[in-house]
Design an enzyme around this catalytic site. Structure first.
Site, short mmCIF file in Angstrom:
data_model
loop_
_atom_site.label_atom_id
_atom_site.label_comp_id
_atom_site.label_asym_id
_atom_site.label_seq_id
_atom_site.Cartn_x
_atom_site.Cartn_y
_atom_site.Cartn_z
N HIS A 1 17.26 38.87 20.60
CA HIS A 1 18.42 39.31 21.35
C HIS A 1 19.31 40.16 20.45
O HIS A 1 19.26 40.05 19.21
CB HIS A 1 19.21 38.12 21.87
CG HIS A 1 18.54 37.41 23.00
ND1 HIS A 1 19.19 36.52 23.83
CD2 HIS A 1 17.26 37.46 23.46
CE1 HIS A 1 18.34 36.05 24.74
NE2 HIS A 1 17.17 36.61 24.53
N GLU B 1 22.41 40.03 19.71
CA GLU B 1 23.30 39.26 18.83
C GLU B 1 22.56 38.72 17.62
O GLU B 1 23.06 38.75 16.49
CB GLU B 1 23.93 38.09 19.59
CG GLU B 1 24.73 38.49 20.81
CD GLU B 1 23.91 38.37 22.08
OE1 GLU B 1 22.84 39.00 22.16
OE2 GLU B 1 24.33 37.64 22.99
N CYS C 1 24.08 33.99 25.36
CA CYS C 1 23.31 32.88 25.92
C CYS C 1 23.45 31.69 24.98
O CYS C 1 24.01 31.81 23.88
CB CYS C 1 21.84 33.28 26.07
SG CYS C 1 20.99 33.47 24.49
N CYS D 1 22.16 32.41 21.35
CA CYS D 1 23.01 33.30 20.56
C CYS D 1 24.35 32.65 20.23
O CYS D 1 24.88 32.81 19.13
CB CYS D 1 23.21 34.61 21.29
SG CYS D 1 21.69 35.57 21.48
#
Length: 263
Positions: free
Chosen positions: A148, A150, A178, A181
Site C-alpha cells: 500500500h 502508506e 486501512c 497501514c
C-alpha cells in the site's frame, strides 16, 4: 539541590522548542498558560510530537505556580502525571494550507498509481518540512498485498532516517488508512496522520474502526480527515468508473450477437 530561580524566570526555564510549540496554541506567558491549563497544554505538546516526559509536565506547573519544578510536592507531581496519563487523546490545531500543500503532493503519487492500473492512493512522510518518504499503491505490480502507498512511504522514510521509529513525522495519504497501514503508523510512532477521502469499507481512522483512538495502542498520533476530501474522492471515483466502463465494453464485445435478440 538546584537553587530556586526567581518567579519571573520560570517561563524562561522552558526550552525554546517548548515555548515555540506553546506559541502555536497562543500560550506565550504565565497568564496564558494558566488560562489554558497545564494538563491540556501538556497533552497538546505530546500530540504535536514533542517528547513529553513527566518533568515537562512539572515544569509547566512550575510556571503556573511561579516556582522551580523541583519544589513541587511529590503528591502534586503524582496527581498531575496520573491525570495526564488517563486523559483522552487530544488533537492539536491543523495548519490547513500546509496540509493541503502536502496532500496535493500525495495526489500526484495517486495519479501515478492510477496510470499503472493500481487503485489511486498516494502517500508521503514529512519531517521538518521535507518529504523523506513517498509511495503509491503497487500491490498488483509487485504481487505484494502489503504494498500500500502508506507502507511504501513508511519504509522509505525509515531507511532515510536509519530508524523504524518515525518520531516527529507526519503522514499525508489520499485515502483513509486501512487497519494494516494504521497499525504500521502506530508502530512507527508517527506524530500526525492526515488523509483525504474516507473509506467506508476498510477505514481504520474512524469510518469502520478507529485504531488511533485505542488507548491500549500506544503511542498515539493526531489524526485529521477530509483534507482535500472532494478532490481525493473524485480521483477514486473516476478510476473505478473508468474500470466499470471498460468492463461493460469488454462484456459487450464478448456477448454473442444473438443475445441481443432477446433484449
Amino acid at each position: 539541590m538546584t537553587p530556586d530561580p526567581p518567579p519571573s524566570s520560570a517561563w524562561a526555564h522552558l526550552s525554546d522548542t517548548v515555548r515555540h510549540a506553546l506559541a502555536t496554541l497562543n500560550i506565550i506567558d504565565h497568564d496564558t498558560l494558566s488560562a489554558y491549563g497545564v494538563i491540556p497544554a501538556f497533552l497538546q505538546l505530546k500530540a504535536a510530537g514533542l517528547p513529553a516526559p513527566r518533568h515537562l509536565l512539572w515544569r509547566l506547573q512550575a510556571v503556573v505556580e511561579n516556582c522551580h519544578w523541583n519544589t513541587l510536592s511529590p503528591v502534586l507531581r503524582d496527581q498531575l502525571w496520573h491525570t495526564a496519563c488517563h486523559a483522552p487523546p487530544v488533537v492539536p490545531p491543523l495548519n490547513l494550507p500546509e496540509a493541503e500543500h502536502w496532500m496535493r503532493v500525495a495526489l500526484t503519487l495517486a495519479a501515478q498509481a492510477a496510470a499503472r492500473g493500481e487503485v489511486p492512493v498516494g502517500a508521503i512522510v514529512v519531517k521538518a518540512g521535507k518529504v523523506i518518504g513517498q509511495g503509491s499503491n503497487a500491490p498488483i505490480a509487485t504481487h505484494d498485498p502489503c504494498a500500500h502507498a502508506e507502507i511504501l512511504a513508511l519504509r522509505q522514510a525509515a531507511q532515510h532516517l536509519g530508524n523504524y521509529r518515525l518520531t516527529g513525522c507526519a503522514v499525508y495519504v489520499t485515502l483513509e488508512p486501512c487497519p494494516m497501514c494504521a497499525g504500521a503508523m502506530l508502530h512507527a510512532r508517527v506524530a500526525k496522520v492526515v488523509y483525504g477521502a474516507a473509506d467506508a469499507k476498510t477505514g481504520a481512522a474512524g469510518s469502520v474502526v478507529d485504531l488511533f483512538a485505542q488507548r491500549q495502542l500506544n503511542p498515539h498520533a493526531a489524526v485529521y480527515g477530509g483534507v482535500l476530501g472532494a478532490e481525493t474522492q473524485a480521483v477514486l471515483a473516476g478510476f473505478f468508473q473508468a474500470r466499470r466502463n471498460e468492463s461493460q465494453v469488454g462484456l459487450a464485445k464478448n456477448t454473442p450477437h444473438t443475445a441481443f435478440l432477446h433484449q
